[in-house]
Scaffold this motif. Structure first.
Motif, PDB file in Angstrom:
ATOM      1  N   ILE A 186      -2.197   1.080  -3.980  1.00  0.00           N
ATOM      2  CA  ILE A 186      -2.148   2.536  -4.174  1.00  0.00           C
ATOM      3  C   ILE A 186      -0.941   2.917  -5.020  1.00  0.00           C
ATOM      4  O   ILE A 186      -1.042   3.732  -5.949  1.00  0.00           O
ATOM      5  N   TYR A 187       0.202   2.317  -4.719  1.00  0.00           N
ATOM      6  CA  TYR A 187       1.405   2.647  -5.484  1.00  0.00           C
ATOM      7  C   TYR A 187       1.300   2.167  -6.933  1.00  0.00           C
ATOM      8  O   TYR A 187       1.910   2.756  -7.832  1.00  0.00           O
ATOM      9  N   LYS A 188       0.501   1.118  -7.164  1.00  0.00           N
ATOM     10  CA  LYS A 188       0.232   0.721  -8.551  1.00  0.00           C
ATOM     11  C   LYS A 188      -0.544   1.827  -9.262  1.00  0.00           C
ATOM     12  O   LYS A 188      -0.236   2.197 -10.396  1.00  0.00           O
ATOM     13  N   LEU A 189      -1.577   2.345  -8.577  1.00  0.00           N
ATOM     14  CA  LEU A 189      -2.378   3.423  -9.169  1.00  0.00           C
ATOM     15  C   LEU A 189      -1.525   4.652  -9.464  1.00  0.00           C
ATOM     16  O   LEU A 189      -1.711   5.336 -10.464  1.00  0.00           O
ATOM     17  N   LEU A 190      -0.583   4.911  -8.549  1.00  0.00           N
ATOM     18  CA  LEU A 190       0.273   6.093  -8.696  1.00  0.00           C
ATOM     19  C   LEU A 190       1.454   5.853  -9.624  1.00  0.00           C
ATOM     20  O   LEU A 190       2.262   6.761  -9.856  1.00  0.00           O
ATOM     21  N   LYS A 191       1.574   4.605 -10.136  1.00  0.00           N
ATOM     22  CA  LYS A 191       2.690   4.223 -11.014  1.00  0.00           C
ATOM     23  C   LYS A 191       4.044   4.431 -10.337  1.00  0.00           C
ATOM     24  O   LYS A 191       5.031   4.770 -10.984  1.00  0.00           O
ATOM     25  N   ASN A 192       4.059   4.234  -9.029  1.00  0.00           N
ATOM     26  CA  ASN A 192       5.307   4.397  -8.275  1.00  0.00           C
ATOM     27  C   ASN A 192       5.941   3.020  -8.102  1.00  0.00           C
ATOM     28  O   ASN A 192       5.726   2.325  -7.112  1.00  0.00           O
ATOM     29  N   LYS A 193       6.737   2.622  -9.087  1.00  0.00           N
ATOM     30  CA  LYS A 193       7.295   1.265  -9.107  1.00  0.00           C
ATOM     31  C   LYS A 193       8.261   1.034  -7.957  1.00  0.00           C
ATOM     32  O   LYS A 193       8.307  -0.053  -7.373  1.00  0.00           O
ATOM     33  N   ARG A 194       9.041   2.054  -7.605  1.00  0.00           N
ATOM     34  CA  ARG A 194      10.013   1.893  -6.516  1.00  0.00           C
ATOM     35  C   ARG A 194       9.306   1.565  -5.207  1.00  0.00           C
ATOM     36  O   ARG A 194       9.728   0.670  -4.466  1.00  0.00           O
ATOM     37  N   MET A 195       8.212   2.258  -4.938  1.00  0.00           N
ATOM     38  CA  MET A 195       7.513   2.030  -3.679  1.00  0.00           C
ATOM     39  C   MET A 195       6.727   0.718  -3.685  1.00  0.00           C
ATOM     40  O   MET A 195       6.509   0.117  -2.627  1.00  0.00           O
ATOM     41  N   ILE A 196       6.316   0.252  -4.868  1.00  0.00           N
ATOM     42  CA  ILE A 196       5.700  -1.077  -4.933  1.00  0.00           C
ATOM     43  C   ILE A 196       6.699  -2.117  -4.466  1.00  0.00           C
ATOM     44  O   ILE A 196       6.401  -2.996  -3.653  1.00  0.00           O
ATOM     45  N   ILE A 197       7.923  -2.006  -4.969  1.00  0.00           N
ATOM     46  CA  ILE A 197       8.968  -2.978  -4.605  1.00  0.00           C
ATOM     47  C   ILE A 197       9.343  -2.835  -3.140  1.00  0.00           C
ATOM     48  O   ILE A 197       9.479  -3.826  -2.416  1.00  0.00           O
ATOM     49  N   GLU A 198       9.480  -1.598  -2.651  1.00  0.00           N
ATOM     50  CA  GLU A 198       9.842  -1.395  -1.247  1.00  0.00           C
ATOM     51  C   GLU A 198       8.749  -1.917  -0.315  1.00  0.00           C
ATOM     52  O   GLU A 198       9.034  -2.563   0.702  1.00  0.00           O
ATOM     53  N   LYS A 351     -16.780  -5.754  -2.255  1.00  0.00           N
ATOM     54  CA  LYS A 351     -16.320  -5.694  -0.876  1.00  0.00           C
ATOM     55  C   LYS A 351     -14.895  -5.161  -0.842  1.00  0.00           C
ATOM     56  O   LYS A 351     -14.172  -5.234  -1.830  1.00  0.00           O
ATOM     57  N   PRO A 352     -14.473  -4.623   0.291  1.00  0.00           N
ATOM     58  CA  PRO A 352     -13.109  -4.123   0.381  1.00  0.00           C
ATOM     59  C   PRO A 352     -12.103  -5.169  -0.069  1.00  0.00           C
ATOM     60  O   PRO A 352     -12.166  -6.331   0.334  1.00  0.00           O
ATOM     61  N   ASN A 353     -11.179  -4.747  -0.911  1.00  0.00           N
ATOM     62  CA  ASN A 353     -10.243  -5.654  -1.550  1.00  0.00           C
ATOM     63  C   ASN A 353      -9.047  -5.926  -0.643  1.00  0.00           C
ATOM     64  O   ASN A 353      -7.895  -5.840  -1.062  1.00  0.00           O
ATOM     65  N   ILE A 354      -9.314  -6.257   0.624  1.00  0.00           N
ATOM     66  CA  ILE A 354      -8.213  -6.425   1.570  1.00  0.00           C
ATOM     67  C   ILE A 354      -7.942  -7.879   1.858  1.00  0.00           C
ATOM     68  O   ILE A 354      -6.996  -8.201   2.565  1.00  0.00           O
ATOM     69  N   THR A 355      -8.719  -8.793   1.286  1.00  0.00           N
ATOM     70  CA  THR A 355      -8.436 -10.209   1.459  1.00  0.00           C
ATOM     71  C   THR A 355      -8.042 -10.869   0.147  1.00  0.00           C
ATOM     72  O   THR A 355      -7.674 -12.024   0.111  1.00  0.00           O
ATOM     73  N   GLN A 356      -8.107 -10.134  -0.931  1.00  0.00           N
ATOM     74  CA  GLN A 356      -7.747 -10.693  -2.226  1.00  0.00           C
ATOM     75  C   GLN A 356      -6.253 -10.967  -2.246  1.00  0.00           C
ATOM     76  O   GLN A 356      -5.440 -10.164  -1.809  1.00  0.00           O
ATOM     77  N   THR A 357      -5.870 -12.121  -2.787  1.00  0.00           N
ATOM     78  CA  THR A 357      -4.468 -12.515  -2.697  1.00  0.00           C
ATOM     79  C   THR A 357      -3.608 -11.995  -3.835  1.00  0.00           C
ATOM     80  O   THR A 357      -2.448 -11.686  -3.649  1.00  0.00           O
ATOM     81  N   VAL A 358      -4.138 -11.934  -5.013  1.00  0.00           N
ATOM     82  CA  VAL A 358      -3.418 -11.376  -6.152  1.00  0.00           C
ATOM     83  C   VAL A 358      -4.432 -10.635  -7.007  1.00  0.00           C
ATOM     84  O   VAL A 358      -5.544 -11.103  -7.206  1.00  0.00           O
ATOM     85  N   ASN A 359      -4.034  -9.498  -7.545  1.00  0.00           N
ATOM     86  CA  ASN A 359      -4.973  -8.752  -8.389  1.00  0.00           C
ATOM     87  C   ASN A 359      -5.439  -9.593  -9.557  1.00  0.00           C
ATOM     88  O   ASN A 359      -4.625 -10.134 -10.307  1.00  0.00           O
ATOM     89  N   ASP A 360      -6.728  -9.683  -9.729  1.00  0.00           N
ATOM     90  CA  ASP A 360      -7.231 -10.356 -10.931  1.00  0.00           C
ATOM     91  C   ASP A 360      -7.430  -9.358 -12.064  1.00  0.00           C
ATOM     92  O   ASP A 360      -7.808  -9.713 -13.151  1.00  0.00           O
ATOM     93  N   LYS A 361      -7.178  -8.079 -11.771  1.00  0.00           N
ATOM     94  CA  LYS A 361      -7.276  -7.051 -12.810  1.00  0.00           C
ATOM     95  C   LYS A 361      -5.997  -6.204 -12.783  1.00  0.00           C
ATOM     96  O   LYS A 361      -5.998  -5.069 -12.305  1.00  0.00           O
ATOM     97  N   PRO A 362      -4.911  -6.749 -13.301  1.00  0.00           N
ATOM     98  CA  PRO A 362      -3.670  -5.979 -13.303  1.00  0.00           C
ATOM     99  C   PRO A 362      -3.795  -4.737 -14.153  1.00  0.00           C
ATOM    100  O   PRO A 362      -4.622  -4.666 -15.059  1.00  0.00           O
TER     101      PRO A 362
END
Length: 364
Positions: A186-198, A351-362
């Motif tokens: 979600i924080y990636k979508l919102l471009k909130n880099k600080r919260m991605i790191i936190e 399917k819900p993307n809750i088991t994917q380990t790393v985004n394959d679509k950055p």
């Protein structure tokens, strides 16, 4: 079937006392749960329901069913609807499931429900959060159910509405990385880099596998790419590959070279650690996570519970790559393969993307 045999053994030990039978079966269910014996838990639970007065049966039915269906079956239906791209219907059903969970399993003054899934999470929860309230084990994995609902909200364009849902999911099970990874998305979508790191820093405190750690570092790498910190982004992506390779990372590295307009130096381990210090992100597994896994393995070995000991030993080895632990594993399982798995991209079935380990679509 093994469950039928367990049922017969438990039934043979029942007496004429309802209270004694209840105490006995609940203790047996707890014992089976600690041993990871799902069939034993199912058998003990079935007998508890059999001997229960009708009024109590009705209450259990009310708590564990929605429109006559067990809550886990409702969850399966939601996931199927998501896979079929029927998000409207999935959202309606997921919202009703969410409201039921939050109404019937809300936290009380002296107790709260948790959806801890195994002895490792039980022990780490006690160590990390030191709960003062009585913990009641929820009958289903509510953390996953709420994360699925949050995922649907994100897919339907409401990421901000999904954030409090994920916070509630983490309250049911703060050791589950799934809700935390969805929050990072979600924080990636919102471009909130600080919260991605936190969010990533908090996830690393509970990450119990190389794959989870790898995804944490990849998430920071994507955030730093957006920030224009290309060398640091490459460092985090390199760290991700160290813990668990993923087919998307080489493509991401090539894109970094193009964005920078020049070559990117391969960082040494020391340089990786130093770069991570700039962002207050630790390198490697959390000490508490490793300690709990190691202590569990020792306890299981003392109890001669070899299957559970091996599970805990393999978790410890995958986190530490300690050769002495590997020797112990091979002593009990000579053909064991302690290889950190290569991560695969998420499937394309929606399917819900809750088991994917790393985004394959950055993000672009």
């Amino acid at each position: 079937m093994a469950e039928n045999k367990i049922l017969e053994e438990l039934r043979a030990k029942l007496t004429d006392s309802l209270d004694d039978n209840n105490d006995f079966l609940r203790k047996e269910a707890e014992r089976f749960a600690k041993e990871g014996n799902a069939e034993g838990v199912e058998a003990a639970t079935q007998l508890i329901l059999e001997i229960m007065p009708q009024s109590q049966k009705d209450e259990v039915e009310r708590l564990t069913h929605l429109d006559g269906e067990r809550l886990d079956k409702v969850q399966e239906k939601i996931v199927k609807l998501v896979g079929e791209k029927d998000l409207n219907e999935a959202k309606n059903l997921a919202e009703r499931l969410y409201k039921k969970i939050m109404l019937d399993y809300q936290e009380g003054e002296k107790s709260k429900f948790v959806s801890l899934r195994n002895p490792f999470e039980d022990n780490l929860y006690q160590l990390r959060y030191k709960p003062e309230k009585i913990l009641n084990r929820a009958p289903f994995d509510f953390a996953t159910m709420l994360t699925t609902y949050a995922y649907i909200l994100v897919e339907m364009g409401s990421p901000l509405d999904a954030i409090p849902i994920l916070e509630q999911a983490m309250d049911f099970n703060p050791l589950d990385c799934g809700p935390r990874f969805e929050l990072a998305e979600i924080y990636k979508l919102l471009k909130n880099k600080r919260m991605i790191i936190e969010t990533t820093k908090e996830t690393l405190k509970v990450a119990s596998s190389p794959v989870a750690i790898a995804r944490c570092y990849a998430n920071v790498g994507y955030a730093l790419t957006d920030m224009g910190e290309y060398d640091d982004a490459a460092t985090f992506l390199t760290a991700s590959v160290i813990f668990a390779p993923h087919p998307a990372i080489p493509n991401e590295m090539r894109e970094l070279v193009q964005l920078k307009g020049g070559s990117i130096k391969q960082p040494t381990r020391e340089e990786i650690v130093e770069t991570m210090k700039k962002y207050d992100v630790p390198f490697g597994p959390n000490e508490d996570v490793v300690s709990v896994a190691a202590q569990l393995s020792a306890n299981y070995i003392r109890e001669n519970d070899i299957p559970n000991a091996l599970m805990a030993l393999k978790m410890t080895y995958n986190l530490t790559r300690d050769e002495e632990i590997k020797k112990i594993i091979l002593r009990y399982e000579p053909n064991a393969e302690q290889i950190v798995p290569v991560q695969e991209p998420a499937d394309g079935e929606g399917k819900p993307n809750i088991t994917q380990t790393v985004n394959d679509k950055p993000e672009e």
